[in-house]
Design a protein around this motif. Structure first.
Motif, PDB file in Angstrom:
ATOM      1  N   ARG A  81       0.840  -1.190   0.000  1.00 34.00           N
ATOM      2  CA  ARG A  81       0.000   0.000   0.000  1.00 34.00           C
ATOM      3  C   ARG A  81       0.878   1.243   0.000  1.00 34.00           C
ATOM      4  N   GLY A  88      -8.648  13.566   1.687  1.00 33.55           N
ATOM      5  CA  GLY A  88      -9.074  14.430   2.787  1.00 33.55           C
ATOM      6  C   GLY A  88      -8.961  15.903   2.442  1.00 33.55           C
ATOM      7  N   SER A  89      -8.535  16.200   1.228  1.00 34.99           N
ATOM      8  CA  SER A  89      -8.502  17.585   0.749  1.00 34.99           C
ATOM      9  C   SER A  89      -9.895  17.960   0.250  1.00 34.99           C
ATOM     10  N   LEU A  90     -10.117  19.247   0.077  1.00 33.47           N
ATOM     11  CA  LEU A  90     -11.425  19.725  -0.381  1.00 33.47           C
ATOM     12  C   LEU A  90     -11.345  20.175  -1.839  1.00 33.47           C
ATOM     13  N   ARG A 144      -8.707   1.771   0.088  1.00 27.82           N
ATOM     14  CA  ARG A 144      -8.390   2.973   0.858  1.00 27.82           C
ATOM     15  C   ARG A 144      -7.299   3.752   0.134  1.00 27.82           C
ATOM     16  N   LYS A 177      -1.848  12.574   7.180  1.00 23.92           N
ATOM     17  CA  LYS A 177      -3.306  12.761   7.262  1.00 23.92           C
ATOM     18  C   LYS A 177      -3.675  13.981   8.102  1.00 23.92           C
ATOM     19  N   LYS A 192      -5.903  17.326   7.006  1.00 22.05           N
ATOM     20  CA  LYS A 192      -7.104  17.799   7.691  1.00 22.05           C
ATOM     21  C   LYS A 192      -6.948  19.242   8.161  1.00 22.05           C
ATOM     22  N   SER A 201      -7.428  21.496   5.297  1.00 14.60           N
ATOM     23  CA  SER A 201      -8.842  21.480   4.890  1.00 14.60           C
ATOM     24  C   SER A 201      -9.700  22.325   5.827  1.00 14.60           C
ATOM     25  N   ARG A 202      -9.375  22.293   7.109  1.00 16.99           N
ATOM     26  CA  ARG A 202     -10.157  23.100   8.061  1.00 16.99           C
ATOM     27  C   ARG A 202      -9.963  24.596   7.793  1.00 16.99           C
ATOM     28  N   SER A 220     -16.262  15.837  -1.944  1.00 18.95           N
ATOM     29  CA  SER A 220     -15.308  16.657  -1.175  1.00 18.95           C
ATOM     30  C   SER A 220     -15.481  18.153  -1.390  1.00 18.95           C
TER      31      SER A 220
END
Lengths: 139, 654
Positions: B5, B76-78, B212, B218, B222, B225-226, B324
């Protein structure tokens, strides 16, 4: 590395039946095997194994948990931005986007098919704004 | 294939499906390719350059059709839910690309690959089904002929939760305006790639994987992204829809240009979606009217009022978010008439079937929107074809004998809906129009090419280069020409690249309008920065509407580093954008395309200049702008071709 099945496996097929990606193969009453490339590390096999025969990628045995004690996602609609990342992350399609707020046309996630939820926690893990928490089921 | 992976954002593999041999292979891709060309469009350019033989027939077995996801998709990106269809375009004869949102992009990566490529031609209609353990071609004879909504409904009923992309009747009939549809009406519409899918007898892709997608950091993903989400959620109360027109008029009258902050555009998008620009664009001269010969004086406030943004949001029953996306510019609308509901029409569709054909009936626009979505046909090209036919009818090149009695009068809703149906099913005059205005003009002759406006045979979008010469430039010089998402001076202002990229020229807060219409080295630098950044976005799978909020707010470079662990600078990512652009241009050269043949001519570049309206007396020095642009990439300023060394440098990447 993925989860793997130890020699304690009795071949009861509980894990094979529930695996959302059909990553487990094996005949009944024979030791089962996890196809590494298909396993998504959701851990559901371990949670249902009565023989405690499933180890996580670090080699630790996964404890069996009664289904009524499995966690389920709870969505904080104040934090949620309706990006639907959680819905996509769910491997069993248990979440839907529905209108939940008055005067707000943005559809927010909801656990629409609770019976399908396997408590993998991917929805919470992938939420960028931590709007998903995991709580124990009632009853 | 059992490989370790990755925790680098990309999956490191592609799926290659040979429809002639009915084989499916998974092939590894070198990490070096990702680092130098990113994923998404860069990966597709890398694969297609090497595998499509020179001068291949776009509708023959040698052409390859690629469906690619972005590097940042699923990390996890927008704003990173874009997927792209690529191939040798039957419309332009060169590099073809179309870009779409919805929820299909992560589905590609969840099947364990970054792209799915098709070659060959199937002997019967098929669709590709992929889940976690299997990939197989299934018989699609029963669904061949269904529209896109029916197809998706049928396939999803068999596999709940699966994501699909499919063609409709237009693609099956090899219309060169055909696109690929997902989410029952989101379209990767341009470049005629739906016809390529139809030529391969590939009806759909059904993806049900759950792999996944690993990332390097990670928590950093996040955190970024916030920060991004805080800007998206900033939404103060806003003006009513009908007051958008005076804003456009003000922008037209002012002798100055205020460098635009995309945060304002974000507010418009969040409230109304792209239809927020309907009246603003008409008033400021951004929207072409009546097949590029009219102006805002032919489409005054009370005519465009029927398509003011509030009209669309009143019919909206829910917002539509792509994967997303925290913005939600799309929507689902309830309509009366032929269809019960449709995706909220986009600005391009509303203007293509509104001011561009002088149609004031907004209900017709809703109906045509859904008709085209179901047919899998590009509404921009279709709007151009309708306007072209109406002008030909006006000039008596097309008569009622050609149309079976239907009068193709400007603004006639009946003529409009009739023509669309004729084009979809290739009946009568529609058979000629279904392959685009350039081919239709060649077929009709009698001077009709004077009313056929295109770049390299692809119809132009609803943004006027006479108002923003950046649009005219990017329509003309991009390897996939004629597309509105390629670039503009306005886009450059909103990207605010100079805050991150050292080579991007800084824009002043206010500047004179004369400067906007001038040529010069700064324009070449802006144009090349637009193209390079767009390639980075398309490599990452990022939505342009997110990027419009500014590179300092939507931190694509930081996301890329957090996802991959590469620690590259924004300048280095822009270099990757340069490589992708060179590779696409080299692709066109391989297939015999002369870049100069893509340069827009006639009304859209002010030849002759308008005598009235917002763009009065304006013309675009497109030849100088194009030559400067090519030179900014280090290409030959006379031919637009990269040098042999430049081509060798990008095609030797492996």
């Amino acid at each position: 590395m993925s989860f793997f099945i130890t020699t304690d496996c009795t071949g009861c097929t509980a894990c094979r039946v529930i695996c959302p990606t059909h990553a487990i193969v094996g005949k009944k009453k024979h030791r089962h095997r996890i196809i590494d490339s298909a396993c998504i590390n959701c851990g559901t096999c371990g949670r249902v194994c009565p023989a405690k025969a499933v180890a996580n990628p670090f080699g630790r045995i996964v404890a069996k948990i009664p289904r009524k004690e499995w966690v389920r996602p709870l969505f904080d609609l104040e934090l949620c931005m309706a990006c639907h990342i959680c819905i996509d992350a769910c491997p069993v399609n248990a979440l839907d986007a529905v209108l939940q707020k008055i005067q707000d046309l943005h559809p927010y996630p909801v656990l629409a098919r609770e019976k399908d939820c396997m408590a993998c926690g991917f929805c919470a893990a992938e939420c960028p704004v931590d709007a998903v928490t995991l709580e124990k089921r009632q009853g | 294939m059992n490989t370790p992976r990755r925790n680098s954002g990309f999956m490191g593999k592609i799926m290659v499906v040979d429809l002639s041999a009915q084989t499916i292979d998974i092939e590894p891709v070198s990490p070096r390719v990702y680092r130098l060309l990113l994923s998404g469009m860069g990966l597709a350019a890398h694969v297609l350059y090497h595998r499509i033989p020179a001068y291949a027939d776009p509708l023959g077995p040698d052409n390859m059709l690629g469906f690619v996801s972005g590097l940042l998709t699923g990390t996890g990106s927008l704003f990173t839910g874009r997927w792209m269809v690529t191939g040798l375009s039957p419309l332009t004869g060169g590099w073809g690309e179309a870009n779409c949102g919805g929820h299909f992009s992560p589905a590609i990566k969840r099947c364990g690959v970054d792209g799915i490529f098709f070659t060959g031609i199937s002997s019967k209609p098929v669709y590709l089904y992929v889940d976690d353990t299997t990939a197989q071609l299934k018989d699609a004879t029963d669904i061949w002929g269904l529209d896109t909504v029916e197809t998706e409904t049928f396939l999803c009923s068999r596999t709940p939760g699966a994501k699909t992309a499919c063609i409709g009747p237009a693609g099956e009939r090899l219309s060169l305006m055909a696109g690929v549809s997902t989410d029952k009406g989101r379209m990767a519409a341009r470049s005629g790639l739906g016809a390529v899918m139809g030529s391969k007898r590939l009806k759909a892709l059904v993806l049900a994987g759950n792999k996944r997608i690993g990332v390097h950091n990670k928590e950093a993903m996040k955190r970024i992204s916030r920060i991004c989400n805080k800007w998206v959620q900033f939404q103060p109360p806003f003006l009513p829809g009908f007051l958008t027109a005076p804003v456009g008029a003000l922008l037209r009258i002012m002798p100055w240009v205020f460098t635009q902050d995309g945060l304002l555009y974000k507010m418009l998008l969040r409230k109304w979606g792209t239809v927020s620009m309907n009246q603003i664009s008409v008033e400021m001269g951004d929207s072409p009217i009546q097949n590029w010969k009219g102006s805002n004086r032919n489409w005054r406030f009370f005519k465009s009022l029927s398509a003011n943004p509030d009209v669309f949001t009143k019919k909206e029953t829910r917002k539509f978010h792509c994967y997303s996306c925290p913005l939600g510019c799309g929507g689902i609308c309830q309509t009366k008439g032929k269809y019960a509901q449709t995706h909220k029409p986009e600005y391009e569709t509303v203007l293509s079937f509104g001011g561009f054909v002088l149609n004031r009936d907004v209900n017709t626009i809703f109906e045509v929107n859904e008709t085209l979505n179901r047919a899998g046909m590009d509404s921009i090209s279709a709007g151009h074809a309708v306007a072209f036919a109406m002008e030909c009818f006006e000039k008596k090149i097309i008569t009622v004998q050609d149309t079976g009695g239907m009068a193709l009068e400007w603004g006639s809703p009946d003529a409009l809906t009739w023509l669309v149906e004729q084009m979809i099913y290739r009946q009568g005059i529609g058979h000629i129009l279904a392959d685009g205005v350039a081919r239709a003009a060649r077929h009709l002759g009698r001077g009709s090419d004077a009313f056929a406006f295109h770049a390299g045979n692809q119809e132009l979008a609803m943004h006027d280069g006479r108002n923003d010469p950046g649009f005219a430039l990017h329509y003309s010089v991009e390897p996939a020409p004629g597309r509105h998402t390629n670039g503009a001076w306005l886009y450059y202002e909103m990207y605010q690249l100079w805050k991150k990229v050292s080579t991007a020229p800084r824009m002043p807060l206010v500047y004179s309008k004369a400067r906007k219409y001038a040529t010069g080295p700064d324009k070449a630098a802006m144009g090349s920065a637009n193209s390079r950044f767009l390639n980075v976005m398309n490599g990452a799978g990022m939505c342009q509407f997110g990027a419009f909020m500014g590179a300092n707010r939507i931190r694509i470079f930081d996301w890329l580093n957090a996802a991959t662990g590469w620690h590259m600078t924004p300048d280095e990512y822009m270099e990757a954008g340069t490589r992708i652009q060179t590779l696409k241009q080299a692709f066109n050269r391989k297939h015999g395309i002369q870049p100069k043949s893509f340069i827009v001519k006639g009304r859209p570049v002010g030849d002759p200049p308008m005598t009235h309206g917002a763009n009065k007396d304006r013309s675009v020095d497109i030849d100088t702008l194009a030559a400067d642009y090519w030179e900014a990439f280090g290409w030959d300023r006379n031919t637009g071709h990269p040098s042999e060394q430049q081509i060798e440098a990008v095609i030797s990447i492996s």
